[in-house]
Design a protein around this motif. Structure first.
Motif, PDB file in Angstrom:
ATOM      1  N   ASP A 277       0.851  -1.183   0.000  1.00  0.00           N
ATOM      2  CA  ASP A 277       0.000   0.000   0.000  1.00  0.00           C
ATOM      3  C   ASP A 277       0.892   1.240   0.000  1.00  0.00           C
ATOM      4  OD1 ASP A 277      -2.313  -1.538   0.074  1.00  0.00           O
ATOM      5  OD2 ASP A 277      -2.395  -1.549   2.269  1.00  0.00           O
ATOM      6  N   ASP A 278       0.330   2.345  -0.462  1.00  0.00           N
ATOM      7  CA  ASP A 278       1.112   3.573  -0.545  1.00  0.00           C
ATOM      8  C   ASP A 278       1.573   4.017   0.835  1.00  0.00           C
ATOM      9  OD1 ASP A 278       2.289   5.809  -1.703  1.00  0.00           O
ATOM     10  OD2 ASP A 278       0.489   7.027  -1.412  1.00  0.00           O
ATOM     11  N   THR A 279       2.824   4.443   0.909  1.00  0.00           N
ATOM     12  CA  THR A 279       3.371   5.001   2.139  1.00  0.00           C
ATOM     13  C   THR A 279       4.030   6.330   1.804  1.00  0.00           C
ATOM     14  OG1 THR A 279       5.062   4.718   3.859  1.00  0.00           O
ATOM     15  CG2 THR A 279       5.424   3.561   1.785  1.00  0.00           C
ATOM     16  N   ARG A 284       7.311   3.268  -4.068  1.00  0.00           N
ATOM     17  CA  ARG A 284       7.111   1.864  -4.445  1.00  0.00           C
ATOM     18  C   ARG A 284       7.642   1.700  -5.868  1.00  0.00           C
ATOM     19  NH1 ARG A 284       1.014   0.931  -4.124  1.00  0.00           N
ATOM     20  NH2 ARG A 284       1.018   3.053  -4.957  1.00  0.00           N
ATOM     21  N   LEU A 298      10.299  -1.507  -2.108  1.00  0.00           N
ATOM     22  CA  LEU A 298      10.233  -0.144  -1.591  1.00  0.00           C
ATOM     23  C   LEU A 298      11.559   0.533  -1.878  1.00  0.00           C
ATOM     24  CD1 LEU A 298       8.591  -0.741   1.917  1.00  0.00           C
ATOM     25  CD2 LEU A 298       7.488   0.238  -0.110  1.00  0.00           C
ATOM     26  N   ALA A 390      12.447   3.147   8.378  1.00  0.00           N
ATOM     27  CA  ALA A 390      11.145   3.440   7.766  1.00  0.00           C
ATOM     28  C   ALA A 390      10.688   2.286   6.879  1.00  0.00           C
ATOM     29  CB  ALA A 390      11.223   4.736   6.962  1.00  0.00           C
ATOM     30  N   LYS A 393       9.580  -0.691   9.062  1.00  0.00           N
ATOM     31  CA  LYS A 393       8.262  -0.456   9.637  1.00  0.00           C
ATOM     32  C   LYS A 393       7.170  -0.636   8.589  1.00  0.00           C
ATOM     33  CE  LYS A 393       5.523   3.049  12.061  1.00  0.00           C
ATOM     34  NZ  LYS A 393       5.523   4.433  12.621  1.00  0.00           N
ATOM     35  N   ALA A 394       7.388  -0.098   7.386  1.00  0.00           N
ATOM     36  CA  ALA A 394       6.376  -0.171   6.332  1.00  0.00           C
ATOM     37  C   ALA A 394       6.160  -1.600   5.842  1.00  0.00           C
ATOM     38  CB  ALA A 394       6.770   0.728   5.167  1.00  0.00           C
ATOM     39  N   SER A 395       7.250  -2.367   5.752  1.00  0.00           N
ATOM     40  CA  SER A 395       7.145  -3.723   5.198  1.00  0.00           C
ATOM     41  C   SER A 395       6.595  -4.724   6.206  1.00  0.00           C
ATOM     42  CB  SER A 395       8.510  -4.198   4.704  1.00  0.00           C
ATOM     43  OG  SER A 395       9.396  -4.384   5.793  1.00  0.00           O
TER      44      SER A 395
END
Length: 497
Positions: A277-279, A284, A298, A390, A393-395
């Motif tokens: 999903d967009d972060t 991406r 990412l 970052a 955390k996102a993954s």
């Protein structure tokens, strides 16, 4: 059994490199040729597409001569290339219509500003922020400012492409107009979910679909060479962006694998199990595509890392700024509480603040030029850590280590401090030509030299390992000091109400 070689071309911003790679995966010959950046009076950054091609011809000549002397055939060509640089040429004439607009050039800022209300759509579809980096804005600028470009578009003979497409055009005698998904994913025009050029985005930038290259997998056929006698009939079997190629060249392909390329600036790429999903903190992208299977990732880009050390050297008026600043930094054991946030051109990932400017914090009466130089070295590691955490955390996947490549990785002090700040090992390959090597491996898959990623991962590699040695409490204290310095930098960009 495997008598031939793969010729891997790596066309970069300042030079074109080539490797001849044998079936064991080892390079047996290297060639390089410099290329120039053109800085115009308007502050634009360009490159001459013909000079890029001439540099490719030079390294091809050296490599084919070596292969001929050893009586070895070249079985395939692979291409890795600088990303986002926008090239335009006429399909009938086969010649460039204008100079290529470098990825470094920000001339499309006005176009980006006009489209700012569509930024969320661009980001949602392409995974990229609306910024001057993307190729789409550069092509739009050419269409608006070059009469020859407009005429070629109206005649339906205009061809757009990143550097890989231009090289494919020249290598195949103009027969093939194509790109791979990794390069396409950096243009700002590729729909990441559909894996097609997006008609809405093409319309936003005023670009016709007919001008765009055909989309292909990174490993597979891109036509055969024609017009170069030493390569006539040799297939082009891999095309991939240089950062993506380096990621592939590390030989680790599972989600949670993350690498950092250390150069003038730095980029991090982390493999993901699917399209995330967009972060807002990260881009991406597509790492590569093989046999219809797309590997998503990412990515985070940092504007000033190696160039921050260069800046400090120039600020201190050193004769050889980057080298002498690094040497000066090695004369002290740490920065002793001095933090340098090199935001002279803004802050990139994960902050994305173009208005930020450089900050030096923690200076005391006893500090010396060596502490400032050391702070510049440490700033590289801190900025990489910001993006690393970052991404992690996102993954939602723990990152066990950091893979490192690029010229600055030769600095052992930097690599050790990076491991200390991350609290994870840093793995540096002995072979520095990872982009060309990764491209050759993708070609080897298409050629049948290797049948799987597992076979490529099993190829012999020499790694230098840097393990963390800093105490946890010291790591936390150092990193908290860095974050406080960044907060001060960001605070200075806020406009008082």
């Amino acid at each position: 059994m495997h008598p031939g070689l793969i010729l891997a071309l790596d066309q970069g911003t300042t030079n074109t490199k080539a490797l001849l790679v044998e079936w064991s995966g080892a390079p047996v010959f290297r060639a390089t040729s410099p290329v120039a950046l053109i800085h115009t009076a308007q502050g634009y950054v360009e490159q001459d597409p013909q000079q890029l091609w001439d540099s490719v011809l030079q390294v091809i000549a050296e490599c084919t001569s070596h292969a001929s002397q050893r009586r070895l055939s070249i079985d395939a060509v692979a291409i890795s290339n600088q990303r986002e640089t926008a090239v335009a040429w006429d399909a009938i004439m086969g010649e460039p219509i204008a100079n290529a607009i470098s990825w470094q050039c920000s001339r499309s800022a006005e176009i980006c500003q006009r489209l700012v209300s569509h930024g969320h759509i661009i980001r949602a579809k392409t995974g990229l922020p609306l910024a001057t980096l993307i190729s789409a804005g550069k092509w739009a600028w050419l269409l608006e400012h070059d009469a020859k470009m407009k005429a070629s578009a109206q005649a339906n003979t205009l061809r757009f492409g990143t550097v890989d497409s231009w090289l494919i055009h020249r290598l195949t005698g103009g027969l093939i107009h194509a790109t791979d998904l990794s390069n396409a994913s950096r243009t700002g025009l590729l729909n990441l979910e559909q894996l097609t050029w997006d008609s809405e985005l093409l319309s936003l930038f005023g670009i016709r679909l007919a001008s765009m290259p055909e989309l292909r997998s990174s490993s597979g056929s891109f036509g055969v060479c024609s017009g170069i006698s030493s390569l006539d009939g040799v297939p082009i079997l891999a095309v991939v962006g240089d950062s993506h190629a380096a990621m592939f060249g590390h030989g680790q392909y599972t989600p949670g694998t993350v690498k950092a390329t250390y150069g003038t600036g730095s980029s991090l790429m982390a493999l993901t199990s699917s399209l995330m999903d967009d972060t807002p903190a990260l881009a991406r992208t597509i790492a590569w595509s093989i046999a219809g299977q797309t590997q998503f990732a990412l990515e985070g880009n940092i504007a000033m890392t190696g160039s921050a050390v260069q800046w400090v050297g120039e600020f201190l008026r050193l004769a050889d700024p980057a080298h002498e600043a690094a040497s000066l930094a090695s004369t002290v054991s740490d920065a002793d509480g001095v933090y340098f946030v090199p935001a002279m051109v803004g802050l990139g990932a994960p902050y994305w603040n173009a208005n930020a400017r450089g900050t030096i914090a923690g200076l005391g009466r006893s500090h010396t030029a060596a502490h400032l130089a050391r702070a510049a070295i440490e700033a590289i590691a801190y900025q990489v850590a910001d993006v690393f955490f970052a991404m992690e955390k996102a993954s939602g996947v723990p990152f066990p280590a950091l893979l490192a490549d690029g010229g600055a990785t030769r600095n052992r002090t930097l690599m050790q401090f990076q491991a200390d700040i991350l609290g994870r090992p840093v793995l540096r390959p002995a072979n520095e030509e990872l982009s060309a090597l990764g491209a050759s491996q993708l070609a080897g898959l298409a050629l049948g030299w290797w049948s799987s990623l597992d076979e490529i991962a099993a190829l012999p590699r020499t790694l230098n390992r840097f393990s963390p040695t800093m105490r946890v409490q010291d790591r936390e204290r150092c990193y908290m000091g860095w974050r406080a310095a960044v907060d001060r930098t960001l605070l200075s960009t806020e406009v008082p109400s």
